[in-house]
Design a protein around this motif. Structure first.
Motif, PDB file in Angstrom:
ATOM      1  N   GLU A  41       2.360  -0.503  12.599  1.00  0.00           N
ATOM      2  CA  GLU A  41       2.912  -0.457  11.253  1.00  0.00           C
ATOM      3  C   GLU A  41       2.679   0.941  10.675  1.00  0.00           C
ATOM      4  N   PRO A  42       3.688   1.510  10.022  1.00  0.00           N
ATOM      5  CA  PRO A  42       3.498   2.861   9.490  1.00  0.00           C
ATOM      6  C   PRO A  42       2.439   2.907   8.400  1.00  0.00           C
ATOM      7  N   TYR A  43       1.797   4.059   8.274  1.00  0.00           N
ATOM      8  CA  TYR A  43       0.668   4.244   7.373  1.00  0.00           C
ATOM      9  C   TYR A  43       0.985   3.840   5.940  1.00  0.00           C
ATOM     10  N   ASP A  44       2.128   4.292   5.448  1.00  0.00           N
ATOM     11  CA  ASP A  44       2.383   4.039   4.027  1.00  0.00           C
ATOM     12  C   ASP A  44       2.578   2.550   3.755  1.00  0.00           C
ATOM     13  N   GLY A  84      -8.357  -7.131   3.220  1.00  0.00           N
ATOM     14  CA  GLY A  84      -8.349  -5.780   2.662  1.00  0.00           C
ATOM     15  C   GLY A  84      -9.216  -4.843   3.471  1.00  0.00           C
ATOM     16  N   VAL A  85     -10.376  -5.334   3.891  1.00  0.00           N
ATOM     17  CA  VAL A  85     -11.268  -4.500   4.694  1.00  0.00           C
ATOM     18  C   VAL A  85     -10.579  -4.118   6.004  1.00  0.00           C
ATOM     19  N   LYS A  86      -9.890  -5.098   6.586  1.00  0.00           N
ATOM     20  CA  LYS A  86      -9.191  -4.827   7.854  1.00  0.00           C
ATOM     21  C   LYS A  86      -8.133  -3.740   7.684  1.00  0.00           C
ATOM     22  N   SER A 102      -7.438   8.991  -1.542  1.00  0.00           N
ATOM     23  CA  SER A 102      -6.874   7.801  -2.191  1.00  0.00           C
ATOM     24  C   SER A 102      -7.249   6.534  -1.430  1.00  0.00           C
ATOM     25  N   LEU A 103      -7.411   6.619  -0.121  1.00  0.00           N
ATOM     26  CA  LEU A 103      -7.847   5.447   0.642  1.00  0.00           C
ATOM     27  C   LEU A 103      -9.267   5.075   0.243  1.00  0.00           C
ATOM     28  N   SER A 104     -10.110   6.108   0.079  1.00  0.00           N
ATOM     29  CA  SER A 104     -11.478   5.910  -0.379  1.00  0.00           C
ATOM     30  C   SER A 104     -11.506   5.198  -1.723  1.00  0.00           C
ATOM     31  N   ALA A 105     -10.662   5.638  -2.615  1.00  0.00           N
ATOM     32  CA  ALA A 105     -10.621   5.040  -3.944  1.00  0.00           C
ATOM     33  C   ALA A 105     -10.206   3.573  -3.854  1.00  0.00           C
ATOM     34  N   LEU A 106      -9.236   3.284  -3.000  1.00  0.00           N
ATOM     35  CA  LEU A 106      -8.789   1.898  -2.822  1.00  0.00           C
ATOM     36  C   LEU A 106      -9.925   1.037  -2.279  1.00  0.00           C
ATOM     37  N   ARG A 107     -10.642   1.595  -1.283  1.00  0.00           N
ATOM     38  CA  ARG A 107     -11.763   0.855  -0.710  1.00  0.00           C
ATOM     39  C   ARG A 107     -12.772   0.512  -1.799  1.00  0.00           C
ATOM     40  N   ARG A 145       0.321  -2.471   1.297  1.00  0.00           N
ATOM     41  CA  ARG A 145      -0.198  -3.842   1.376  1.00  0.00           C
ATOM     42  C   ARG A 145      -1.609  -3.905   0.821  1.00  0.00           C
ATOM     43  N   LEU A 146      -2.416  -2.929   1.197  1.00  0.00           N
ATOM     44  CA  LEU A 146      -3.806  -2.896   0.730  1.00  0.00           C
ATOM     45  C   LEU A 146      -3.850  -2.824  -0.788  1.00  0.00           C
ATOM     46  N   GLU A 147      -2.986  -1.984  -1.358  1.00  0.00           N
ATOM     47  CA  GLU A 147      -2.969  -1.841  -2.818  1.00  0.00           C
ATOM     48  C   GLU A 147      -2.627  -3.170  -3.479  1.00  0.00           C
ATOM     49  N   LYS A 148      -1.664  -3.875  -2.907  1.00  0.00           N
ATOM     50  CA  LYS A 148      -1.279  -5.176  -3.483  1.00  0.00           C
ATOM     51  C   LYS A 148      -2.464  -6.136  -3.469  1.00  0.00           C
ATOM     52  N   LEU A 149      -3.197  -6.162  -2.352  1.00  0.00           N
ATOM     53  CA  LEU A 149      -4.363  -7.041  -2.237  1.00  0.00           C
ATOM     54  C   LEU A 149      -5.398  -6.712  -3.303  1.00  0.00           C
ATOM     55  N   VAL A 150      -5.656  -5.411  -3.469  1.00  0.00           N
ATOM     56  CA  VAL A 150      -6.684  -4.990  -4.409  1.00  0.00           C
ATOM     57  C   VAL A 150      -6.305  -5.427  -5.821  1.00  0.00           C
ATOM     58  N   VAL A 151      -5.024  -5.251  -6.166  1.00  0.00           N
ATOM     59  CA  VAL A 151      -4.586  -5.638  -7.505  1.00  0.00           C
ATOM     60  C   VAL A 151      -4.770  -7.135  -7.708  1.00  0.00           C
ATOM     61  N   GLU A 152      -4.445  -7.908  -6.654  1.00  0.00           N
ATOM     62  CA  GLU A 152      -4.599  -9.370  -6.748  1.00  0.00           C
ATOM     63  C   GLU A 152      -6.061  -9.733  -6.973  1.00  0.00           C
TER      64      GLU A 152
END
Lengths: 90, 465
Positions: free
Chosen positions: A16-19, A49-51, B279-284, A24-31
């Protein structure tokens, strides 16, 4: 002698591409920050999210810089050599 | 008499010209004829003077002629005039008398074939546009973080070095595949096409076609039609960075992204790793904090609940207290009522005594007795009712079931309205109210045993006896 748009060559398993991973990670964090998840779901979400964060970090950590010069062998296959060994530019 | 030895007269000669006269006649003969001529040839020996005047020679295989571009005309020349350029020049021949030289004073000068070339280029652009190949809508976005970056360029040029430097400055781990090709001169376009194919076959995620700055001639191969079609048909997105900002070749027009320089191409193709890491660090951080908050909140709630539940003995004593208070209030109400009634009776008796002592007294005594009986009956009934009610209340108030305990046959012994637990809290002769599952008994202690050891599990109380 033009290059055909239809014929994309096979590549190694396309991850899966980086962006998209980061999106997806951002969506999880917001949730998770919303605080409305039931306990089990929030633990699941955290684990996922950790994964994702780990996978994204891995892509950024690929530290091996490689610059290769490509050459066409006689049989038509592609040969790659680290740049610097060859200096004729064709 | 003409002598034998007289010199013969000189033969008839043409008139002798001075140099100036000769030159003037040449000028007069030549200049009008060659007032406006077009001459084609190759430029050589070009010198630009500080004054702005440009001196050069125009030559072909057989001959050469000196030429000059006066500064005002030279300024208007749009192309790069240099040795070796094939040109077509319009001007006039001037004979410069003091030196006896002639030169072509150039009014207009163009690269040879420029006219035809420009027209062909225009037609190519129109053809490609009609096929939709220049359409902005068909330009593809570049991959955000390409796994493999392909570059088609000269391996000996500065463009490659600039590109690599900037790419690895932004993203140290980037993988770059280089396909060498020629970037100017006849046939260079074909080599670029081969290079592109090589990159595609090697599985790049994006292809960059680039070369450094140069004249229109130098960049000319990037206007090649077949190269344009190869770029348009390329299965991966193509970045074209040919020449400088102002030079736009057909390759630039057809590519998915046009960059002004090789450096700019590097900026467009790869993001800055440090920014992504940050920014990845901040998300973590947000992830961990959000989870910590969620857990912390639940822990707080759990702790609060646990605190409430922790002491079952507290629940029992709470309920005991409630029962005490209910009985107390009941007794208070009865006592108060009694007081009111007694007062009323007393005042009525007093009134009657003043009027007719004996009969009234008897009557009053009768009323008083009746009242007392009623009171007693009422009290009994009330007490019965109230104690039942209280027991009922206790049962409802106390899910931990003091009432149920009582109904199972246990009894609550009250001394002065307060429950006692140990025989040591009463002495023979004490009045004890015994509250049963239903109802109560007023009792008096006859005897007691030696106070036993405290029963484990019940709170220890100081001996009140």
């Amino acid at each position: 002698m033009t290059v055909s748009r239809e014929k994309k060559p096979p590549q190694e398993a396309v991850a899966e591409p980086y962006d998209q991973i980061v999106e997806r990670l951002e969506k999880l964090v917001v949730e998770l920050e919303g605080g409305k998840l039931p306990l089990e779901k929030s633990l699941e979400t955290f684990a996922e999210g950790v994964k994702l964060a780990r996978e994204a970090g891995r892509k950024l950590d690929e530290a091996e810089r490689r610059v290769e010069l490509l050459l066409r062998a006689e049989d038509g296959s592609v040969v790659a050599r680290p740049l610097g060994e060859e200096d004729d530019g064709a | 008499m003409p002598g034998l030895f007289d010199r013969p007269p000189p033969p008839r000669e043409p008139r002798v010209l001075t140099v100036g006269e000769l030159t003037r006649r040449l000028k007069g003969a030549v200049e009008p004829v060659f007032q406006d001529v077009w001459v084609s040839g190759e430029v050589g020996n070009l010198r630009r003077q500080p004054s702005g005047h440009v001196y050069f020679g125009l030559k072909d295989a057989d001959a050469s002629v000196d030429a000059v571009l006066w500064a005002t005309t030279a300024r208007k020349v749009k192309f790069d005039l240099r040795d070796g350029t094939e040109v077509v020049a319009r001007g006039r021949i001037e004979i410069y008398a003091p030196r006896g030289r002639y030169q072509l004073v150039v009014q207009e000068i163009e690269p040879r074939g420029a006219g035809a070339r420009a027209v062909a280029l225009q037609q190519l652009k129109e053809r490609l546009a009609a096929e939709g190949l220049l359409d902005p809508a068909r330009k593809r976005p570049l991959p955000f973080l390409p796994g493999r970056i392909g570059v088609a360029t000269s391996t000996s040029g500065a463009a490659l070095q600039d590109f690599l430097r900037v790419v690895h400055g932004r993203f140290p781990g980037a993988r770059v595949l280089v396909a060498g090709c020629r970037v100017q001169g006849d046939g260079a376009a074909a080599t670029v096409i081969s290079a592109l194919r090589l990159l595609v076959d090697s599985g790049v995620d994006v292809a960059v076609v680039t070369r450094g700055g140069g004249s229109a001639d130098d960049l000319w191969e990037f206007n090649d039609e077949r190269l344009a079609r190869s770029i348009a048909a390329c299965p991966v997105p193509v970045v074209s960075a040919v020449g400088h900002e102002v030079d736009v070749t057909v390759a630039d027009l057809v590519a998915d992204v046009r960059a002004a320089t090789p450096t700019h191409a590097a900026e467009v193709v790869v993001p800055v790793r440090d920014d992504l890491v940050a920014s990845l660090s901040a998300l973590r951080g947000r992830l961990v904090r959000a989870e910590g908050n969620a857990l912390g909140e639940r822990r707080r709630v759990l702790r609060a609940l646990r605190a409430e539940l922790s002491d079952p003995r507290r629940i029992l004593s709470d309920q005991r207290r409630r029962l005490d208070e209910a009985l107390h209030r009941l007794e208070g109400a009865a006592a108060a009522w009694l007081r009111v009634e007694r007062a009323r009776v007393a005042s009525a008796a007093e009134t009657l005594r003043r009027r007719e002592p004996r009969a009234l007294l008897r009557e009053l005594r009768r009323r008083r007795d009746a009242a007392r009986e009623r009171l007693v009956a009422w009290s009994a009934a009330t007490f019965r009712r109230e104690s039942t009610r209280v027991a009922g209340l206790a049962a409802r108030l106390e899910p931990a079931n003091v009432a149920m305990i009582l109904s199972r046959g246990f009894a609550l012994a009250l001394r002065d309205g307060r429950p006692i637990r140990r025989s040591g809290e009463a002495v023979p002769g004490d009045s004890l109210r015994v509250v049963l599952g239903e109802g109560w008994l007023d009792t008096r202690v006859e005897s007691r045993d030696t106070p036993p050891a405290p029963i484990p599990g019940l709170p220890a109380r100081t001996d009140e006896a």
